[in-house]
Design a protein around this motif. Structure first.
Motif, PDB file in Angstrom:
ATOM      1  N   ARG A  15       0.811  -1.217   0.000  1.00 22.08           N
ATOM      2  CA  ARG A  15       0.000   0.000   0.000  1.00 22.08           C
ATOM      3  C   ARG A  15       0.847   1.270   0.000  1.00 22.08           C
ATOM      4  O   ARG A  15       0.315   2.365   0.150  1.00 22.08           O
ATOM      5  CB  ARG A  15      -0.975  -0.027   1.163  1.00 22.08           C
ATOM      6  N   VAL A  16       2.144   1.105  -0.200  1.00 22.64           N
ATOM      7  CA  VAL A  16       3.047   2.252  -0.350  1.00 22.64           C
ATOM      8  C   VAL A  16       4.067   1.863  -1.416  1.00 22.64           C
ATOM      9  O   VAL A  16       4.830   0.904  -1.233  1.00 22.64           O
ATOM     10  CB  VAL A  16       3.774   2.603   0.969  1.00 22.64           C
ATOM     11  N   PHE A  17       4.059   2.617  -2.532  1.00 25.45           N
ATOM     12  CA  PHE A  17       4.929   2.303  -3.663  1.00 25.45           C
ATOM     13  C   PHE A  17       5.980   3.390  -3.865  1.00 25.45           C
ATOM     14  O   PHE A  17       5.746   4.563  -3.568  1.00 25.45           O
ATOM     15  CB  PHE A  17       4.098   2.181  -4.952  1.00 25.45           C
ATOM     16  N   THR A  18       7.130   2.986  -4.417  1.00 29.56           N
ATOM     17  CA  THR A  18       8.134   3.956  -4.846  1.00 29.56           C
ATOM     18  C   THR A  18       7.694   4.513  -6.199  1.00 29.56           C
ATOM     19  O   THR A  18       6.716   4.037  -6.787  1.00 29.56           O
ATOM     20  CB  THR A  18       9.520   3.303  -5.016  1.00 29.56           C
ATOM     21  N   ASP A  19       8.421   5.487  -6.711  1.00 25.55           N
ATOM     22  CA  ASP A  19       8.081   6.026  -8.032  1.00 25.55           C
ATOM     23  C   ASP A  19       8.866   5.338  -9.154  1.00 25.55           C
ATOM     24  O   ASP A  19       8.811   5.762 -10.299  1.00 25.55           O
ATOM     25  CB  ASP A  19       8.277   7.537  -8.079  1.00 25.55           C
ATOM     26  N   GLN A  20       9.564   4.246  -8.825  1.00 27.29           N
ATOM     27  CA  GLN A  20      10.309   3.493  -9.839  1.00 27.29           C
ATOM     28  C   GLN A  20       9.333   2.742 -10.741  1.00 27.29           C
ATOM     29  O   GLN A  20       8.538   1.933 -10.268  1.00 27.29           O
ATOM     30  CB  GLN A  20      11.263   2.494  -9.178  1.00 27.29           C
ATOM     31  N   PRO A  21       9.373   2.971 -12.045  1.00 30.01           N
ATOM     32  CA  PRO A  21       8.478   2.252 -12.955  1.00 30.01           C
ATOM     33  C   PRO A  21       8.794   0.757 -12.989  1.00 30.01           C
ATOM     34  O   PRO A  21       9.947   0.351 -12.845  1.00 30.01           O
ATOM     35  CB  PRO A  21       8.759   2.878 -14.322  1.00 30.01           C
ATOM     36  N   VAL A  22       7.757  -0.025 -13.198  1.00 29.16           N
ATOM     37  CA  VAL A  22       7.934  -1.464 -13.390  1.00 29.16           C
ATOM     38  C   VAL A  22       8.314  -1.681 -14.849  1.00 29.16           C
ATOM     39  O   VAL A  22       7.692  -1.115 -15.752  1.00 29.16           O
ATOM     40  CB  VAL A  22       6.642  -2.233 -13.054  1.00 29.16           C
ATOM     41  N   GLU A  23       9.336  -2.484 -15.068  1.00 30.50           N
ATOM     42  CA  GLU A  23       9.829  -2.753 -16.409  1.00 30.50           C
ATOM     43  C   GLU A  23       8.739  -3.393 -17.265  1.00 30.50           C
ATOM     44  O   GLU A  23       7.972  -4.227 -16.801  1.00 30.50           O
ATOM     45  CB  GLU A  23      11.050  -3.677 -16.354  1.00 30.50           C
ATOM     46  N   GLN A  24       8.692  -3.005 -18.545  1.00 28.18           N
ATOM     47  CA  GLN A  24       7.686  -3.514 -19.476  1.00 28.18           C
ATOM     48  C   GLN A  24       7.696  -5.038 -19.533  1.00 28.18           C
ATOM     49  O   GLN A  24       6.638  -5.668 -19.592  1.00 28.18           O
ATOM     50  CB  GLN A  24       7.925  -2.923 -20.877  1.00 28.18           C
ATOM     51  N   GLU A  25       8.879  -5.647 -19.499  1.00 28.97           N
ATOM     52  CA  GLU A  25       8.962  -7.117 -19.568  1.00 28.97           C
ATOM     53  C   GLU A  25       8.234  -7.745 -18.381  1.00 28.97           C
ATOM     54  O   GLU A  25       7.573  -8.782 -18.526  1.00 28.97           O
ATOM     55  CB  GLU A  25      10.424  -7.592 -19.583  1.00 28.97           C
ATOM     56  N   LYS A  26       8.350  -7.137 -17.208  1.00 26.20           N
ATOM     57  CA  LYS A  26       7.667  -7.672 -16.024  1.00 26.20           C
ATOM     58  C   LYS A  26       6.161  -7.485 -16.144  1.00 26.20           C
ATOM     59  O   LYS A  26       5.391  -8.384 -15.778  1.00 26.20           O
ATOM     60  CB  LYS A  26       8.204  -7.020 -14.751  1.00 26.20           C
TER      61      LYS A  26
END
Length: 173
Positions: A15-26
């Protein structure tokens, strides 16, 4: 214990996320896991929308917040990706199919080191005119109902682990 059980026991809501994008492959692996879920009569009448545009995710969160009367701070917990699963309105198994697909997606996310949180508010207001207009713009078929969704991203802190309630299992032998 098996790797599958290890993964099931490791999955908890983030319920708390960083602002790092999740890689498209994932993201593609997560959707692949969802697509391979079982569906009643193998109808596969679902549709998946994987969002990785944070502005669009927050645009949807704002519309959902308005439609549900949620607090001004509600934003799906600030994910960098958001998965929406819908199904044909007239398919009696659509909600169950979506739930099975989402669980596959959540487990795949855990396996890939991606945090997740099951979100139901989109389902509750998917036919609100403002929400529906956004969903249609994101590719939701007209004949579909949103059944479930999930916030995805990298956890900013360890998720809370809740104990399981006792007395919820009966064995008949």
């Amino acid at each position: 214990m098996s790797a599958v059980m290890d993964n099931i026991l490791a999955r908890h809501s983030t319920r708390v996320f960083t602002d790092q994008p999740v890689e498209q492959e994932k993201l593609e692996e997560i959707v692949k896991a969802a697509v391979w879920a079982p569906s009643g009569n193998n109808a596969q009448s679902w549709h998946f929308i994987m969002m990785s545009n944070v502005e669009k995710i927050q645009e949807l969160a704002a519309a959902v917040r308005k439609a549900t009367g949620s607090p001004a701070t509600y934003n799906f917990y600030g994910p960098t990706a958001f998965l929406i699963i819908s199904g044909e309105r007239d398919n009696r198994n659509a909600a169950l199919d979506a739930a099975a697909a989402l669980e596959n997606a959540l487990l795949a996310a855990t396996d890939l080191g991606v945090g997740s949180c099951w979100i139901n508010q989109v389902r509750d207001v998917c036919d609100d005119p403002e929400v529906r207009a956004l969903l249609t713009g994101y590719g939701l078929p007209e004949s579909h109902q949103v059944w479930t969704a999930a916030s995805l991203g990298y956890a900013a802190k360890e998720p809370v682990v809740h104990e399981r309630k006792p007395g919820t299992v009966s064995y008949v032998r």
